[in-house]
Design a protein around this motif. Structure first.
Motif, PDB file in Angstrom:
ATOM      1  N   TYR A  15       0.751  -1.291  -0.116  1.00 40.08           N
ATOM      2  CA  TYR A  15       0.123  -0.053   0.002  1.00 40.08           C
ATOM      3  C   TYR A  15       0.877   1.257   0.079  1.00 40.08           C
ATOM      4  CZ  TYR A  15      -4.043   2.797   0.840  1.00 40.08           C
ATOM      5  OH  TYR A  15      -4.896   3.792   0.881  1.00 40.08           O
ATOM      6  N   GLY A  99      -0.289   1.385  -5.430  1.00 39.37           N
ATOM      7  CA  GLY A  99      -0.518   0.838  -4.000  1.00 39.37           C
ATOM      8  C   GLY A  99      -1.772  -0.058  -3.837  1.00 39.37           C
ATOM      9  N   ILE A 100      -2.782   0.135  -4.495  1.00 37.90           N
ATOM     10  CA  ILE A 100      -4.012  -0.419  -4.250  1.00 37.90           C
ATOM     11  C   ILE A 100      -4.244  -1.744  -5.310  1.00 37.90           C
ATOM     12  CG2 ILE A 100      -5.476   0.751  -5.923  1.00 37.90           C
ATOM     13  CD1 ILE A 100      -6.651  -0.336  -2.599  1.00 37.90           C
ATOM     14  N   PRO A 137     -13.063  -1.088   5.583  1.00 38.54           N
ATOM     15  CA  PRO A 137     -14.458  -1.523   4.837  1.00 38.54           C
ATOM     16  C   PRO A 137     -14.398  -1.610   3.365  1.00 38.54           C
ATOM     17  CG  PRO A 137     -14.913   0.293   6.346  1.00 38.54           C
ATOM     18  CD  PRO A 137     -13.744  -0.110   6.773  1.00 38.54           C
ATOM     19  N   LEU A 138     -13.426  -0.384   3.065  1.00 36.84           N
ATOM     20  CA  LEU A 138     -13.402  -0.099   1.554  1.00 36.84           C
ATOM     21  C   LEU A 138     -12.202  -0.910   0.861  1.00 36.84           C
ATOM     22  CD1 LEU A 138     -14.116   3.775   1.363  1.00 36.84           C
ATOM     23  CD2 LEU A 138     -15.580   1.966   1.115  1.00 36.84           C
ATOM     24  N   ILE A 139     -11.226  -1.042   1.631  1.00 41.71           N
ATOM     25  CA  ILE A 139      -9.964  -1.493   0.936  1.00 41.71           C
ATOM     26  C   ILE A 139      -9.230  -2.784   1.543  1.00 41.71           C
ATOM     27  CG2 ILE A 139      -9.228   0.791  -0.047  1.00 41.71           C
ATOM     28  CD1 ILE A 139      -6.878   0.796   2.144  1.00 41.71           C
ATOM     29  N   GLN A 142      -8.757  -5.939  -0.711  1.00 44.60           N
ATOM     30  CA  GLN A 142      -7.560  -5.618  -1.620  1.00 44.60           C
ATOM     31  C   GLN A 142      -6.280  -5.689  -0.922  1.00 44.60           C
ATOM     32  OE1 GLN A 142     -10.011  -2.548  -3.771  1.00 44.60           O
ATOM     33  NE2 GLN A 142      -8.403  -3.016  -5.570  1.00 44.60           N
TER      34      GLN A 142
END
Lengths: 299, 542
Positions: A15, A99-100, A137-139, A142
């Motif tokens: 990240y 990063g993602i 909760p979003l990333i 991943q």
């Protein structure tokens, strides 16, 4: 297209702020003796020692040690094609994944492309922030996914020790060897592996694994394996080897082997002998163990 | 004094409330001098009357706010899609409703190729085929010696023949994710994602970079636009390098080039400060026919690929929530930097979680660097509801809605992706307009064909491929849809002072139509013939 040696590709994941760029800066300035091409999204945080820079123009920085750092532009795979067509071809290609992103989506190209060799996925894990990111909760999905595809996990910002709770979480997601970046005297052996097999058995050439923190093993011989037997042998390799590569004779022609962490990649090759090189950390494995494993199969 | 040309038309739809309809428009220096009757420009001096368009209907040249330059150059490859589609030369390519037709048509096409040239196709969408999946066995019927690769319409998959598999070294021993294998252990020919496709693309010379920025690509994009009645078009994730700028300026400057081009610089993954500085530098190098300076951000993936980031209750099939192509942290940092630097942003948002993150980021940035005239544009906006549109209105954010999805993928969305309830309210132009948001609608060509009248038809009728109406409450009037494909889209590009309506002072950019879109039944809007365009007073006939 197979006249030139294969171009090994190592992908660096992790990240934002995990320490990918610091790792690349270290790699570029180490005395590994290889002509590495490093591809980054932008030069933003790349901070190469001015004394090392031979020439900088636009999207390419050439270093005095023969390495090159360049931006990949918007089309990563076109940049990959350019790297393959580059003359002379680099010894090793290292790509910094954004990063993602999923580093496996890039690294898989090295398994697919006949002119490339699999150099593995090294994921830099932020020793302080990763658990929070992994629960985001979003990333979170991943973040955990990056660890799941890693061949080597490099923990940054540990302050001396990988927190046990972090190590447990990472181990639950991945079989990849886990290393504290602060403990590594050199990063090149981890990211690139050894160089060509040593002329004298039992030791590695150059300065690659000369450091006592690393164990190197090399072997040359006439033995042949059926592909299936070789796969079984590699599956039973001792823990603690984090890189293994070389050529193996087989009845249907030679095979080129690249093992990084938990990943095994085998491609057809041309060779007149079986030659293997392995690297591990001295704290986890010794040369005798590796030699005994190989000898057991050759017998 | 430059000459004045007065074009006569059967009817001119102006989109100007001061003079909604006219029969004549006067042009001088490439701009509109006057609008009205035959004598509208008499007070300006001697005029020349041009009756060549007297039987046609004129409307403002249409504005496509979200398309990609490769929509032109894709046609150097063979079309293999499901729907009938027209190429830049105006030739219609028959749609291929089944695998047998794909094989038959591509076999014919192969006859036209030199012996040593690979056959490359594009546009195939297996979501429309029932039963058997396309495989190398089918493509081997076309040739066993010539390498063949058919790129699917989503650009994430392709199918290749045995000769192409052999070139890439793919066989039973290959163990690569994305190289699909059959029950016999041999590759089926289907390759999934770039890594698996890369060795084939490299050996067959499938250079996607060459589908933009080259002179031929720019020219064929212009031709595609002209045939669709489009006079201002975006290239909404331009990968232009500095070296590409000269060729863009040179080609667009030609009087024969029929389109104003708006390349929007892709900045996903870039360093925000560097990208902002580059956008600012580009902005200063624009011309009347080449507008530069805006940037494009990515957020999530696509709904039909189950990669869009959607809010609760997620996907009906239980697929995991999608992926971020830029992390929310990166989005916030990029948005803050661009807002502070005064760079307009177009932000890709398919799922409603992605649009929420983008709106939050803009709101936060606006608190630090107020910029009421920013006109940032959310692109696709497929799952946005009245709550998010209300926030866009508050913040001055524009929305460009992917109306074509209703027809192309609406049935799939109801059945397979987000389910009936949310499918009925997708691509909600009605809700956007009711909230007072500046809105456009788009094709995302080449994902769906460039054709604003078809896009308008989608927004008006909301009909899917199966014939059902998907969410009648979100239908808009023909007048509203025509506004969206002209002034509405022009507003999102900050060009509403120059294009988008036929009124004095603006560029003389018109679409030449065979019928009056306001007079035909709403169901026939997509069938209104486009005869060509006028750009800066110069006529380009299809």
């Amino acid at each position: 297209m197979s006249v030139l040696p294969r171009l090994p590709l190592t992908v660096i994941g992790g990240y934002l702020g995990a320490g990918k760029t610091t790792l690349l800066n270290r790699l570029l300035s180490e005395p590994h003796g290889q002509k590495i091409m490093v591809m980054v999204n932008d030069f933003g945080a790349i901070n190469i020692d001015a004394a090392l820079i031979a020439q900088a123009d636009g999207d390419t920085i050439s270093l005095t040690n023969g390495c090159v750092c360049c931006t990949m532009g918007n089309d990563l795979f076109m940049a990959l094609g350019d790297a393959l067509d580059r003359c002379p071809r680099p010894d090793h290609l290292v790509i910094e994944a954004s990063g993602i992103s999923d580093p496996a989506k890039i690294a898989m190209a090295a398994r697919a492309e006949p002119d490339m060799a699999y150099g593995g996925i090294a994921v830099v894990v932020d020793g302080q922030n990763w658990p929070k990111l992994a629960d985001d909760p979003l990333i979170g999905a991943q973040m955990r996914g990056q660890v799941q595809v890693a061949d080597v996990l490099l923990v940054s910002k540990t302050g001396g020790m990988v927190p046990p709770s972090l190590a447990v979480r990472l181990a639950a997601l991945s079989r990849a060897p886990l290393m504290d970046l602060a403990d590594l005297p050199q990063v090149a052996p981890v990211l690139l592996g050894g160089v060509a097999p040593a002329p004298q058995p039992g030791a590695l050439p150059g300065g690659m694994a000369a450091h006592p923190a690393y164990v190197g093993w090399s072997h040359q011989g006439p033995e042949q394996f059926e592909r299936r037997t070789l796969e079984a042998l590699l599956a039973a390799r001792p823990a603690g080897i984090y890189r293994l590569k070389g050529h193996v004779l087989s009845p249907d022609g030679a095979l080129e082997v690249h093992v990084v962490g938990p990943t095994v990649d085998i491609k057809p090759a041309q060779s007149d002998s079986t030659r293997m090189v392995a690297i591990g950390l001295a704290s986890q494995i010794n040369r005798e163990t590796i030699a005994a494993w190989w000898a057991s199969a050759a017998a | 004094m430059a000459p004045i040309t007065v074009f006569q038309a059967r009817k001119i739809i102006t989109m100007d409330p001061n003079c909604p309809e006219a029969t004549h428009v006067a042009v001088r220096d490439g701009r509109i001098l006057a609008v009205g009757g035959a004598g509208c420009a008499d007070q300006w001096g001697d005029v020349v009357h041009d009756h060549s368009l007297a039987d046609a209907v004129l409307m403002p040249g249409m504005v496509e706010g979200h398309a990609h330059m490769m929509a032109g150059a894709m046609w150097k490859f063979a079309y293999a899609g499901f729907h009938d589609r027209m190429d830049p030369q105006g030739k219609w390519w028959r749609g291929k409703p089944d695998i047998a037709t794909v094989v038959c048509d591509l076999t014919d096409h192969a006859q036209s190729l030199p012996e040593d040239q690979p056959l490359i196709g594009w546009g195939l969408d297996p979501i429309f085929f029932t039963g058997e999946r396309l495989s190398r066995a089918h493509l081997d019927q076309i040739s066993t010696t010539r390498p063949i690769a058919i790129m699917f319409s989503n650009f994430h998959l392709m199918c290749v023949n045995s000769a192409a598999l052999a070139q890439a070294g793919y066989d039973h021993a290959t163990n690569v994710e994305g190289v699909v294998k059959g029950p016999d252990g041999a590759p089926t020919g289907e390759l999934q994602e770039m890594a698996a496709m890369f060795p084939v693309m490299r050996r067959l010379g499938m250079d996607f970079r060459g589908l933009s920025q080259t002179e031929a690509a720019i020219e064929s994009y212009g031709a595609v636009c002209m045939r669709a009645g489009v006079t201002t078009v975006t290239d909404l994730y331009s990968q232009m390098e500095d070296a590409d700028l000269a060729i863009l300026r040179q080609v667009t400057a030609r009087a024969s080039y029929p389109t104003r081009l708006v390349p929007v610089l892709g900045v996903a993954g870039a360093d925000p400060e560097t990208a902002a500085a580059r956008a600012q530098a580009l902005a200063r190098q624009g011309t009347d026919k080449l507008r530069l300076g805006a940037v494009k951000l990515m957020t999530d993936g696509s709904i039909q690929g189950w990669t869009a980031r959607v809010k609760w209750p997620g996907y009906v099939g239980g697929q995991p929530n999608g992926i971020w192509n830029m992390a929310p942290d990166e989005i916030r940092r990029m948005v803050a930097t661009m807002q502070a630097a005064g760079v307009q942003m177009h932000i890709h948002v398919n799922g409603d979680e992605a649009s929420e993150v983008a709106i939050d980021a803009i709101e936060q940035a606006a608190r630090h660097s107020p910029w009421p005239g920013a006109r940032h544009v959310l692109q696709h906006c497929q799952m946005m509801g009245p709550d998010q549109f209300a926030r866009c209105a508050e913040l001055g954010i524009c929305t460009n809605i992917f109306a074509n999805h209703i027809w192309y993928f609406g049935d799939q969305h109801a059945a397979l992706t987000i389910g009936e309830d949310r499918a009925k309210r997708m691509d909600a132009l009605r809700a956007a307009l009711d909230a007072g948001v500046h809105a456009a609608i788009h094709s995302d060509a080449p994902v769906t064909p460039l054709g604003p009248l078809f896009t308008a038809w989608c927004a008006v009728n909301r009909q899917t491929m199966s014939g059902r109406v998907l969410g009648a409450a979100q239908c808009v009037s023909v007048a509203e849809a025509l506004h969206a494909i002209t002034l509405g889209a022009a507003y999102t590009l900050k060009m509403d002072g120059e294009v988008g309506s036929i009124e004095a002072g603006k560029f003389a950019d018109f679409a030449i139509l065979g019928e009056d879109p306001l007079a035909v039944p709403a169901q026939a809007l997509k069938d209104v013939p486009v005869l060509g365009t006028v750009l800066a007073g110069q006529v380009h006939l299809a």
